[in-house]
Design an enzyme around this catalytic site. Structure first.
Site, short mmCIF file in Angstrom:
data_model
loop_
_atom_site.label_atom_id
_atom_site.label_comp_id
_atom_site.label_asym_id
_atom_site.label_seq_id
_atom_site.Cartn_x
_atom_site.Cartn_y
_atom_site.Cartn_z
N ASP A 1 0.10 5.05 1.06
CA ASP A 1 -0.04 5.95 2.21
C ASP A 1 -0.03 5.16 3.51
OD1 ASP A 1 -0.62 8.11 3.84
OD2 ASP A 1 -2.77 7.95 3.52
N ASP B 1 0.88 -1.16 0.00
CA ASP B 1 0.00 0.00 0.00
C ASP B 1 0.93 1.23 0.00
OD1 ASP B 1 -2.42 1.55 0.55
OD2 ASP B 1 -1.60 1.78 2.56
N SER C 1 -5.09 5.51 -4.19
CA SER C 1 -4.90 6.89 -4.66
C SER C 1 -4.75 7.03 -6.18
CB SER C 1 -3.66 7.49 -4.00
OG SER C 1 -3.44 8.78 -4.51
N GLY D 1 -6.80 5.00 3.68
CA GLY D 1 -7.01 3.95 2.70
C GLY D 1 -8.37 4.02 2.00
N ARG E 1 -11.29 8.85 -2.50
CA ARG E 1 -11.57 10.29 -2.39
C ARG E 1 -13.06 10.55 -2.18
NH1 ARG E 1 -9.37 13.45 -7.34
NH2 ARG E 1 -7.67 12.01 -6.92
P1 B16 Z 1 -6.56 10.25 -3.95
P2 B16 Z 1 -3.52 4.38 0.09
C1 B16 Z 1 -5.28 6.42 0.08
O1 B16 Z 1 -3.98 5.93 -0.14
C2 B16 Z 1 -5.25 7.38 1.26
O2 B16 Z 1 -4.92 6.67 2.46
C3 B16 Z 1 -6.61 8.02 1.43
O3 B16 Z 1 -6.56 8.94 2.49
C4 B16 Z 1 -6.99 8.71 0.13
O4 B16 Z 1 -8.28 9.29 0.22
C5 B16 Z 1 -6.98 7.68 -1.00
O5 B16 Z 1 -5.68 7.11 -1.10
C6 B16 Z 1 -7.36 8.29 -2.35
O6 B16 Z 1 -6.39 9.22 -2.72
O7 B16 Z 1 -7.48 11.33 -3.52
O8 B16 Z 1 -5.13 10.73 -4.17
O9 B16 Z 1 -7.08 9.47 -5.13
O10 B16 Z 1 -3.39 4.18 1.57
O11 B16 Z 1 -4.55 3.46 -0.56
O12 B16 Z 1 -2.19 4.32 -0.61
MG MG Z 2 -2.74 3.17 3.38
#
Ligand code: B16
Ligand code: MG
Length: 220
Positions: free
Chosen positions: A12, A10, A115, A47, A50
């Protein structure tokens, strides 16, 4: 004995701490719109996609679709301004060494992030080239805890799900991996990843051989 051929990470919370940037971006939007939003609220967005993040931030308040889109766009603009300054110094401790070890063991490396900005983050961190497959917020439509993203990445790596270890910091990510029969290493807050097969505070000083042994997998 368990055979492991790939690790899927993963982003974040495992590779880098973009959670802080996500928080500041949502917080700015929330403040501008007069919506209450705390650091504690932000923990529930780990995780999470958006759109789902915005729905949780709105706490049941219903908005027209166009307004939802505009809010998501604004938050993403704020977030991307942080991302533009991300460098290899933003890698979490031990990550660079752990990826190098993984490669040296002949284990494939995949990314499984919710993300849509994951590729840009990996480029800023200077590690994009180390990934054999990158799954991000564009790869599948059903988000974690659905197993789809990890199954998609395993397919790209040409490895069966049963031969994968997923490294995750979010409860939904651990559930997604287990749903498709992958082994899991939970990173960070032990309570949040309590369902993982193995729990570590971070990857600092962690040995790949030790992970394989603790999971009962054959050495590489
Ligand atoms: P984005 P991961 C996630 O990353 C984040 O933890 C989460 O806070 C965020 O809303 C999501 O990605 C979507 O991100 O807005 O950049 O598309 O932990 O799955 O790597
Ligand atoms: Mg994460």
């Amino acid at each position: 004995m368990l055979k492991i051929s790939a690790f899927i990470f993963d982003l974040d919370g495992v590779i880098t701490d973009t959670a802080e940037y996500h928080y500041r971006s949502w917080k700015r939007l929330a403040d501008e719109e007069g919506l209450p939003f705390s650091r504690e609220d932000n923990e529930a967005l780990r995780g999470v996609s958006r759109r789902e993040s915005l729905l949780r931030l709105l706490k049941g308040k219903v908005l027209p679709e166009a307004q939802m889109e505009a809010f998501m766009q604004r938050k993403n603009d704020y977030y991307r301004a942080f991302l533009a300054n991300i460098t290899p110094a933003d890698l979490l401790g031990g990550v660079a060494d752990f990826l190098a070890q993984t490669r040296a063991h002949g284990i494939k490396i995949g990314l499984g992030s919710a993300s849509k900005n994951a590729r840009d983050a990996l480029n800023g961190l200077g590690i994009a080239a180390q990934f054999d497959a990158i799954g991000d917020g564009y790869s599948v439509s059903r988000t974690k805890p659905a197993p789809d993203l990890f199954v998609w990445v395993a397919g790209r790596l040409n490895v069966p799900p049963s031969e994968v270890v997923v490294f995750e910091d979010a409860e939904a990510g651990i559930a997604a991996a287990h749903e498709c029969g992958m082994a899991t290493v939970g990173i960070g807050d032990a309570e949040r990843v309590s369902a993982a097969d193995l729990i570590l505070p971070n990857l600092e000083g962690v040995q790949v051989a030790e992970i394989l042994s603790k999971l009962g997998a054959a050495p590489h």
